[in-house]
Design a protein around this motif. Structure first.
Motif, PDB file in Angstrom:
ATOM      1  N   ILE A 153      36.303  59.289  31.573  1.00 29.96           N
ATOM      2  CA  ILE A 153      36.293  58.551  30.312  1.00 29.96           C
ATOM      3  C   ILE A 153      35.832  57.120  30.554  1.00 29.96           C
ATOM      4  O   ILE A 153      36.323  56.437  31.452  1.00 29.96           O
ATOM      5  CB  ILE A 153      37.709  58.546  29.671  1.00 29.96           C
ATOM      6  N   ILE A 154      34.866  56.695  29.750  1.00 32.02           N
ATOM      7  CA  ILE A 154      34.419  55.306  29.802  1.00 32.02           C
ATOM      8  C   ILE A 154      35.288  54.486  28.864  1.00 32.02           C
ATOM      9  O   ILE A 154      35.460  54.836  27.691  1.00 32.02           O
ATOM     10  CB  ILE A 154      32.937  55.207  29.389  1.00 32.02           C
ATOM     11  N   ASN A 155      35.860  53.403  29.374  1.00 36.64           N
ATOM     12  CA  ASN A 155      36.710  52.553  28.536  1.00 36.64           C
ATOM     13  C   ASN A 155      36.395  51.089  28.808  1.00 36.64           C
ATOM     14  O   ASN A 155      35.441  50.767  29.505  1.00 36.64           O
ATOM     15  CB  ASN A 155      38.197  52.869  28.773  1.00 36.64           C
ATOM     16  N   ILE A 156      37.206  50.222  28.276  1.00 37.71           N
ATOM     17  CA  ILE A 156      36.924  48.791  28.402  1.00 37.71           C
ATOM     18  C   ILE A 156      37.003  48.311  29.852  1.00 37.71           C
ATOM     19  O   ILE A 156      36.309  47.372  30.244  1.00 37.71           O
ATOM     20  CB  ILE A 156      37.875  47.964  27.495  1.00 37.71           C
ATOM     21  N   ASP A 157      37.816  48.992  30.671  1.00 33.97           N
ATOM     22  CA  ASP A 157      37.878  48.619  32.082  1.00 33.97           C
ATOM     23  C   ASP A 157      36.560  48.943  32.779  1.00 33.97           C
ATOM     24  O   ASP A 157      36.135  48.221  33.692  1.00 33.97           O
ATOM     25  CB  ASP A 157      39.038  49.338  32.768  1.00 33.97           C
ATOM     26  N   THR A 158      35.921  50.036  32.375  1.00 29.91           N
ATOM     27  CA  THR A 158      34.598  50.359  32.905  1.00 29.91           C
ATOM     28  C   THR A 158      33.611  49.251  32.564  1.00 29.91           C
ATOM     29  O   THR A 158      32.829  48.801  33.408  1.00 29.91           O
ATOM     30  CB  THR A 158      34.096  51.694  32.308  1.00 29.91           C
ATOM     31  N   LEU A 159      33.657  48.810  31.311  1.00 33.43           N
ATOM     32  CA  LEU A 159      32.756  47.750  30.854  1.00 33.43           C
ATOM     33  C   LEU A 159      32.944  46.485  31.679  1.00 33.43           C
ATOM     34  O   LEU A 159      31.968  45.885  32.156  1.00 33.43           O
ATOM     35  CB  LEU A 159      33.004  47.481  29.371  1.00 33.43           C
ATOM     36  N   PHE A 160      34.185  46.061  31.860  1.00 33.41           N
ATOM     37  CA  PHE A 160      34.444  44.837  32.626  1.00 33.41           C
ATOM     38  C   PHE A 160      34.065  45.005  34.102  1.00 33.41           C
ATOM     39  O   PHE A 160      33.649  44.052  34.758  1.00 33.41           O
ATOM     40  CB  PHE A 160      35.917  44.437  32.503  1.00 33.41           C
ATOM     41  N   ARG A 161      34.213  46.218  34.610  1.00 35.53           N
ATOM     42  CA  ARG A 161      33.850  46.493  35.996  1.00 35.53           C
ATOM     43  C   ARG A 161      32.340  46.293  36.202  1.00 35.53           C
ATOM     44  O   ARG A 161      31.903  45.692  37.181  1.00 35.53           O
ATOM     45  CB  ARG A 161      34.241  47.925  36.344  1.00 35.53           C
ATOM     46  N   VAL A 162      31.555  46.812  35.268  1.00 37.06           N
ATOM     47  CA  VAL A 162      30.102  46.672  35.355  1.00 37.06           C
ATOM     48  C   VAL A 162      29.707  45.196  35.243  1.00 37.06           C
ATOM     49  O   VAL A 162      28.827  44.716  35.950  1.00 37.06           O
ATOM     50  CB  VAL A 162      29.408  47.493  34.250  1.00 37.06           C
ATOM     51  N   ALA A 163      30.382  44.476  34.353  1.00 38.68           N
ATOM     52  CA  ALA A 163      30.031  43.082  34.079  1.00 38.68           C
ATOM     53  C   ALA A 163      30.479  42.133  35.180  1.00 38.68           C
ATOM     54  O   ALA A 163      29.794  41.141  35.463  1.00 38.68           O
ATOM     55  CB  ALA A 163      30.642  42.649  32.750  1.00 38.68           C
ATOM     56  N   ARG A 164      31.618  42.421  35.814  1.00 38.37           N
ATOM     57  CA  ARG A 164      32.228  41.449  36.710  1.00 38.37           C
ATOM     58  C   ARG A 164      32.334  41.907  38.160  1.00 38.37           C
ATOM     59  O   ARG A 164      32.678  41.127  39.038  1.00 38.37           O
ATOM     60  CB  ARG A 164      33.627  41.089  36.195  1.00 38.37           C
ATOM     61  N   GLY A 165      32.033  43.194  38.416  1.00 32.08           N
ATOM     62  CA  GLY A 165      32.219  43.723  39.749  1.00 32.08           C
ATOM     63  C   GLY A 165      33.692  44.018  40.001  1.00 32.08           C
ATOM     64  O   GLY A 165      34.555  43.736  39.162  1.00 32.08           O
ATOM     65  N   PHE A 166      34.003  44.590  41.153  1.00 31.46           N
ATOM     66  CA  PHE A 166      35.403  44.895  41.470  1.00 31.46           C
ATOM     67  C   PHE A 166      35.545  45.129  42.969  1.00 31.46           C
ATOM     68  O   PHE A 166      34.563  45.177  43.708  1.00 31.46           O
ATOM     69  CB  PHE A 166      35.879  46.127  40.681  1.00 31.46           C
ATOM     70  N   THR A 167      36.763  45.275  43.406  1.00 30.80           N
ATOM     71  CA  THR A 167      37.056  45.549  44.814  1.00 30.80           C
ATOM     72  C   THR A 167      37.622  46.953  44.942  1.00 30.80           C
ATOM     73  O   THR A 167      38.518  47.345  44.193  1.00 30.80           O
ATOM     74  CB  THR A 167      38.055  44.521  45.380  1.00 30.80           C
ATOM     75  N   SER A 168      37.088  47.724  45.883  1.00 29.60           N
ATOM     76  CA  SER A 168      37.535  49.097  46.088  1.00 29.60           C
ATOM     77  C   SER A 168      37.770  49.332  47.577  1.00 29.60           C
ATOM     78  O   SER A 168      36.843  49.208  48.372  1.00 29.60           O
ATOM     79  CB  SER A 168      36.493  50.080  45.555  1.00 29.60           C
TER      80      SER A 168
END
Length: 573
Positions: A91-106
């Motif tokens: 499921i694509i949600n707002i966290d996906t959107l922010f991840r694409v926009a801001r990057g993330f750590t995994s």
């Protein structure tokens, strides 16, 4: 006759930057999704009510975004870059959107954000879509339809806004194996057709499809793709093909073949001969004229636009009026600027006032009564004659300029040898751009000084100590040309503008740059004059700390002009 008005989009940040603060609290884990979504809903409702209360015939829906509208389209199409996809995430949600926009750590690895670049020739930025060969698209983001239903439930006559699939593809970048981006068009169009059918089910009469790339010089294969695209999209509801930023005369042969019902033209930045429009735009296509500047804050000359539009009434019995582009690029409401001189603030119109202007002009066109718009326009006419904008000393100095003032004393070869002798730099000297990180303590220090919570002496002492640390760090790193780090500066344009006559500054005139980043552009109202030295104090202090050369950093005049709201009564050149 019934002339209608509408806008192409409203600022989404909230009057007091509510969206920014909610986003940043959510990213910091201080609020949950429910509270974040409540802020977004409240902003949208206020924006719709402003448009309704202003007398607009259509309420724009689909201009709201949690980060930027191009990224919204990527979410809508399920276009998530491979590195931002998480395992077992369906499921694509707002966290996906922010991840694409801001990057993330995994798992300890830093996953970079998607590239960001300028939206055409504006100071707004968007997240660049990424495309792969044989990519699959699917309808994945229900935000637009939810907002449509939200607005309809409040009883508004709405006009949804979509970024065209062609403009969307044009703005994106190919990743991996090279291929033709247009190959993806057939995969995207079914999602757009689905949306248009959903609008039809809801008895929506018009959809705004933004096509700003029509102002560009397009390759032949892209031109050919327009007819195919709009043949595929036609039939559900009326399409208002929306162009802005420049004229589309060079692509008019494409447009007049399209099965569209409406065409929006930017008359502020585009050059059109309105008397000839009926010759190259079929009369069955409704014309929408962008006559209110969506990229500047000056009050519109409604008398001028009335005189421009009234002669074509007998040619076009019905047309719409609107802004040149979305109001995304201007602040929200001038009435909240309590610190501006009233004799100056009356020259300006922010988004709320621009909606009012559209209704004022619509009424004048429908009634052929110019009394109200004549009274309204007199105020802006007074600007050219007021002494507030004229500086006799500057005018005198300008009159004495000649070609010799634009020539250097020595040619480059001579200057190069003198510089080499004075600075004794290596062949490839190392340096930095100039600004070091604006840490929280520095931002608080500047704010405390601005609010007069600390003395000037204390402020200068703290700034000095920070500069000492920056110089020592650069020497330790072995850099050849040092900088002082700019801890005393806020926005690179606002800082310099504040030292010059001819500018005025707002307290709440915020404009979104991207995501939660907002800027407060200065307004150029008159002749510009530097009142006193701007950078010498801190540059001299920094140089006193080292034997290595310290360079000064200036924001260039062209950047200051382009990142401010300039006067409209004179040319930028």
């Amino acid at each position: 006759m019934a002339f209608k008005n509408h806008i192409l989009g409203f600022p989404r940040i909230g009057l007091n930057r509510e969206l920014k603060f909610a986003q940043e609290k959510y990213w910091a884990g201080l609020i949950n999704k429910k509270k974040l979504f409540a802020v977004g809903s409240e902003i949208r409702k206020k924006n719709w009510k402003i448009q309704y209360d202003s007398g607009l015939d259509f309420i724009s829906v689909g201009d709201f975004s949690w980060y930027d509208h191009v990224l919204n389209t990527s979410m809508l199409l399920g276009n998530i870059p491979l590195r931002h996809q998480k395992k077992n995430e369906n499921i694509i949600n707002i966290d996906t959107l922010f991840r694409v926009a801001r990057g993330f750590t995994s798992y300890g690895d830093s996953i970079p954000a998607s590239e960001m670049t300028k939206w055409f020739n504006t100071n707004y930025h968007y997240i660049v879509p990424e495309f792969y060969k044989n990519q699959v698209f699917k309808y994945s983001w229900n935000q637009l339809l939810n907002e449509v239903d939200e607005a309809l439930s409040l009883g508004y006559n709405i006009k949804p806004i979509l970024l065209s699939p062609l403009t969307y593809l044009w703005l994106g970048k190919i990743k991996g194996e090279n291929f033709n981006k247009l190959d993806l068009l057939k995969k995207i169009l079914p999602i757009y057709k689905f949306l248009l059918n959903e609008f039809k089910k809801r008895n929506i009469s018009w959809v705004q499809i933004d096509e700003p790339i029509l102002s560009l010089d397009l390759p032949e294969n892209w031109k050919n793709a327009f007819l195919y695209t709009y043949n595929e999209l036609s039939g559900s509801i009326k399409i208002l093909l929306t162009t802005y930023f420049e004229q589309i005369n060079h692509n008019i042969d494409i447009v007049k073949k399209l099965p569209i019902q409406g065409l929006h033209l930017d008359l502020v930045y585009g050059k059109y001969d309105l008397s000839l429009l009926h010759e190259y735009i079929p009369k069955n296509i409704l014309l929408s004229f962008g006559i209110i500047n969506g990229r500047n804050i000056w009050r519109a000359d409604l008398i001028y636009w009335f005189k421009m539009l009234y002669p074509i009434i007998n040619i076009r019995k019905n047309f719409w009026i609107g802004p040149s582009c979305s109001f995304l690029h201007v602040p929200i409401d001038i009435s909240y600027e309590n610190n501006l001189n009233q004799s100056i603030s009356k020259w300006f119109a922010f988004a709320v006032q621009k909606c009012f202007e559209l209704n004022l002009l619509k009424d004048a066109l429908n009634t052929n009564n110019i009394y109200e718009i004549e009274k309204y326009s007199k105020i802006i006419h007074s600007h050219a004659n007021t002494q507030k904008i004229h500086n006799k000393d500057i005018q005198k100095r300008l009159s004495k300029l000649n070609s010799s003032h634009f020539k250097r004393k020595n040619i480059y070869k001579i200057r190069k040898e003198k510089q080499k002798k004075k600075f004794n730099l290596p062949l490839l000297p190392t340096t930095t751009i100039g600004s070091f990180p604006q840490i929280k303590a520095i931002r608080k220090l500047r704010l405390d000084y601005k609010l007069k919570n600390i003395t000037k002496e204390y402020y200068n002492k703290e700034i000095s100590q920070y500069i000492v640390k920056i110089i020592k760090l650069q020497e330790k790193l072995g850099l050849d040309v040092l900088v002082h780090g700019e801890p005393e500066r806020n926005d690179m344009v606002e800082y310099f503008s504040a030292y010059m006559d001819g500018f005025v500054f707002t307290t709440n005139g915020w404009v979104q740059s991207y995501g939660s980043r907002c800027v407060k552009p200065p307004i150029i109202v008159g002749d510009i004059n530097r009142k006193k030295p701007i950078t010498i104090k801190w540059s001299k202090f920094a140089q006193s700390l080292t034997n290595k050369p310290v360079k000064g950093m200036l924001t260039g005049p062209v950047t200051i002009l382009c990142w401010s709201f300039p006067r409209e009564d004179i040319s930028k050149n």
